[in-house]
Design a protein around this motif. Structure first.
Motif, PDB file in Angstrom:
ATOM      1  N   PHE A   3     -11.683  40.796  11.951  1.00  0.00           N
ATOM      2  CA  PHE A   3     -10.867  39.616  12.199  1.00  0.00           C
ATOM      3  C   PHE A   3     -11.832  38.492  12.551  1.00  0.00           C
ATOM      4  CE2 PHE A   3      -7.765  42.923  12.610  1.00  0.00           C
ATOM      5  CZ  PHE A   3      -6.559  42.350  12.226  1.00  0.00           C
ATOM      6  N   ALA A  51      -4.268  42.649   7.294  1.00  0.00           N
ATOM      7  CA  ALA A  51      -4.337  42.573   8.754  1.00  0.00           C
ATOM      8  C   ALA A  51      -3.789  43.849   9.391  1.00  0.00           C
ATOM      9  CB  ALA A  51      -3.573  41.358   9.254  1.00  0.00           C
ATOM     10  N   TYR A  54      -6.523  46.436   8.891  1.00  0.00           N
ATOM     11  CA  TYR A  54      -7.679  46.134   9.720  1.00  0.00           C
ATOM     12  C   TYR A  54      -7.384  46.448  11.180  1.00  0.00           C
ATOM     13  CZ  TYR A  54      -9.559  43.450   5.738  1.00  0.00           C
ATOM     14  OH  TYR A  54     -10.035  43.070   4.510  1.00  0.00           O
ATOM     15  N   ASP A  55      -6.176  46.172  11.611  1.00  0.00           N
ATOM     16  CA  ASP A  55      -5.789  46.473  12.991  1.00  0.00           C
ATOM     17  C   ASP A  55      -5.878  47.967  13.266  1.00  0.00           C
ATOM     18  OD1 ASP A  55      -4.425  45.916  15.625  1.00  0.00           O
ATOM     19  OD2 ASP A  55      -2.896  47.163  14.682  1.00  0.00           O
ATOM     20  N   LEU A  78      -7.694  36.229   6.370  1.00  0.00           N
ATOM     21  CA  LEU A  78      -6.362  36.535   6.894  1.00  0.00           C
ATOM     22  C   LEU A  78      -5.625  35.263   7.288  1.00  0.00           C
ATOM     23  CD1 LEU A  78      -7.343  39.528   9.202  1.00  0.00           C
ATOM     24  CD2 LEU A  78      -6.456  39.639   6.863  1.00  0.00           C
ATOM     25  N   ASP A  82      -2.063  35.777  11.837  1.00  0.00           N
ATOM     26  CA  ASP A  82      -2.553  37.139  12.070  1.00  0.00           C
ATOM     27  C   ASP A  82      -3.772  37.147  12.980  1.00  0.00           C
ATOM     28  OD1 ASP A  82      -0.567  38.312  10.593  1.00  0.00           O
ATOM     29  OD2 ASP A  82      -1.776  38.595   8.780  1.00  0.00           O
ATOM     30  N   GLU A  83      -4.610  36.126  12.843  1.00  0.00           N
ATOM     31  CA  GLU A  83      -5.788  36.038  13.707  1.00  0.00           C
ATOM     32  C   GLU A  83      -5.363  35.859  15.169  1.00  0.00           C
ATOM     33  OE1 GLU A  83      -8.853  36.510  12.944  1.00  0.00           O
ATOM     34  OE2 GLU A  83      -9.051  36.168  10.782  1.00  0.00           O
ATOM     35  N   PHE A  86      -3.770  39.060  16.541  1.00  0.00           N
ATOM     36  CA  PHE A  86      -4.742  40.110  16.858  1.00  0.00           C
ATOM     37  C   PHE A  86      -5.393  39.877  18.225  1.00  0.00           C
ATOM     38  CE2 PHE A  86      -9.181  41.506  16.878  1.00  0.00           C
ATOM     39  CZ  PHE A  86      -9.011  42.873  16.710  1.00  0.00           C
TER      40      PHE A  86
END
Length: 443
Positions: A3, A51, A54-55, A78, A82-83, A86
């Protein structure tokens, strides 16, 4: 980065870098074993599929996944929402506000930033540290490596701490693993050779006139007979299974380094993120076992850190990018007394960010040397923004949030002095970078 907002909050993390092989630390989610996937919590509130995956990859590493599945070599861009989602999920809300301010001050579109920020305000903080991945076979694991009894070299630099060194050596006498030697690099004044006659150990004592920590460790490495080198501090206490638990960890995970955990007082709890096995993002030469072949491959400790800080952190990072596996080992514990005299306190800078004098460099120049050499100038500046204001308050308040906030406010009032300190550190770090690493090869 997995991220991109991690570049603000963890600008100099080991895991922000790819290894020299081009691989990241983060496993491709679809390739993870089913039993690992079952212990991760999908989050459907992310907008993009990337995302969400990746999470889950982030969760796997943070919860202690140690494996060999394929890892990501690149990451998709992303959505802004979403950034913010996160970092709201894994970091204190104050840090989310910090990122928002940095973004706006960097001339990002303030309306888009505020909208994404506000959309993240109801995100619940993750409690992933309460449910780490379990390695249930550990307790019953019979280590062939321990049964083979390889030679271990315990390396201890010491400076004016005979009172505490006595306890250290007595703890080593009680180890259940017996095939080890102890190399003490004594820099004390006055040197007391008779002190060592009372211990029933395979003991090799060398007197070093120069007060130099990394020289001491490098000299001991070259003298060591062991296949594994165990680094220890002269103001620590360990239990009888300390050496065997380090060796068992290397064998269990087929690892190259076993990084033990430290507590600072009897009965203190081990920090939550060190209570379980995971790929380590730190190295502490007060409690780490390293295979000798690692030194043969990447050299000894960098003496650019002499009488300063983070020489062990640099070595851990160097091992990481070269593809060596370092495991955070919760079973190899030590009590670190952090006594108020002797050791690094007498030969240099004990604290990396807090100065003793008004016009001393902040942080210690070796810190910026490390950051700039591995992560670049931009990441180093981001690290300064994040750490310097909080370092205004004394060390004893480092876990006191109100005092840290006060320190950040004081840094504004003291801005001319703080800027002078930072520019001085940057200048001295530039000299180190120009000179280059002082890394000797192990022949």
């Amino acid at each position: 980065m997995l991220f991109s907002f991690l570049r603000y909050l963890q600008p100099t993390s080991y895991f922000s870098l790819k290894k020299f092989s081009g691989e990241s630390i983060y496993p491709v989610f679809k390739d993870l074993p089913i039993f690992i996937k079952e212990q991760l919590l999908p989050d459907s509130n992310f907008i993009s599929v990337s995302a969400r995956e990746y999470d889950l990859s982030w969760q796997a590493i943070q919860k202690g996944y140690i494996g060999t599945v394929e890892t990501y070599k690149s990451f998709n861009k992303l959505p802004l929402e979403d950034e913010y989602h996160f970092i709201s999920k894994y970091f204190n809300r104050a840090w989310v506000v910090y990122v928002l301010l940095i973004r706006i001050l960097s001339f990002r579109n303030p309306f888009k930033e505020l909208r994404a920020f506000l959309n993240s305000r109801k995100v619940c903080r993750s409690t992933y540290l309460k449910s780490p991945l379990e390695y249930q076979e550990w307790n019953n694991f019979k280590s062939l490596l321990v049964q083979e009894v390889p030679k271990v070299s315990v390396i201890i630099p010491t400076l004016n701490r005979y009172l505490y060194l006595k306890d250290v050596l007595e703890d080593l006498e009680k180890q259940d693993y017996k095939n080890f030697e102890v190399l003490v690099m004594d820099q004390s004044e006055p040197f007391q050779p008779d002190f060592y006659k009372q211990f029933d150990l395979e003991l090799q004592v060398s007197y070093q006139k120069e007060k130099a920590l990394w020289l001491a460790r490098n000299t001991a490495i070259k003298q060591a007979k062991g296949d594994c080198l165990l680094f220890f501090d002269d103001d620590s206490r360990v239990d009888a299974q300390w050496i065997s638990n380090h060796l068992k960890c290397l064998d269990y995970f087929k690892a190259d380094l076993s990084s033990g955990v430290s507590i600072s007082k009897v009965g203190a709890k081990v920090p939550a993120n060190y209570c379980f096995f995971r790929v380590s993002d730190q190295l502490d030469t007060g409690n780490v076992l390293i295979k000798k072949r690692v030194f043969e491959a990447i050299g000894l400790f960098d003496r650019q850190f002499e009488k300063q800080r983070m020489g062990d952190g640099e070595y851990g990072l160097r091992a990481y990018v070269n593809g060596f596996l370092n495991i955070s080992n919760p079973y190899a514990k030590r009590l670190h007394l952090k006594v108020g005299s002797g050791g690094l306190r007498e030969m240099g800078s004990w604290d990396a960010f807090r100065t003793k004098k008004w016009f001393a460099p902040r942080p210690i120049p070796s810190v910026l040397y490390l950051y700039r050499r591995y992560f670049g100038n931009q990441a180093a500046r981001r690290a300064l923004w994040k750490t310097v204001p909080l370092s205004i308050m004394p060390y004893q308040f480092k876990s006191n949030k109100p005092m840290l906030v006060l320190g950040a406010l004081l840094s504004i009032l003291l801005l001319p002095v703080v800027l002078f300190q930072v520019f001085k550190s940057w200048h001295l770090a530039s000299k180190k970078i120009k000179q280059g690493p002082l890394i000797e090869k192990l022949e």
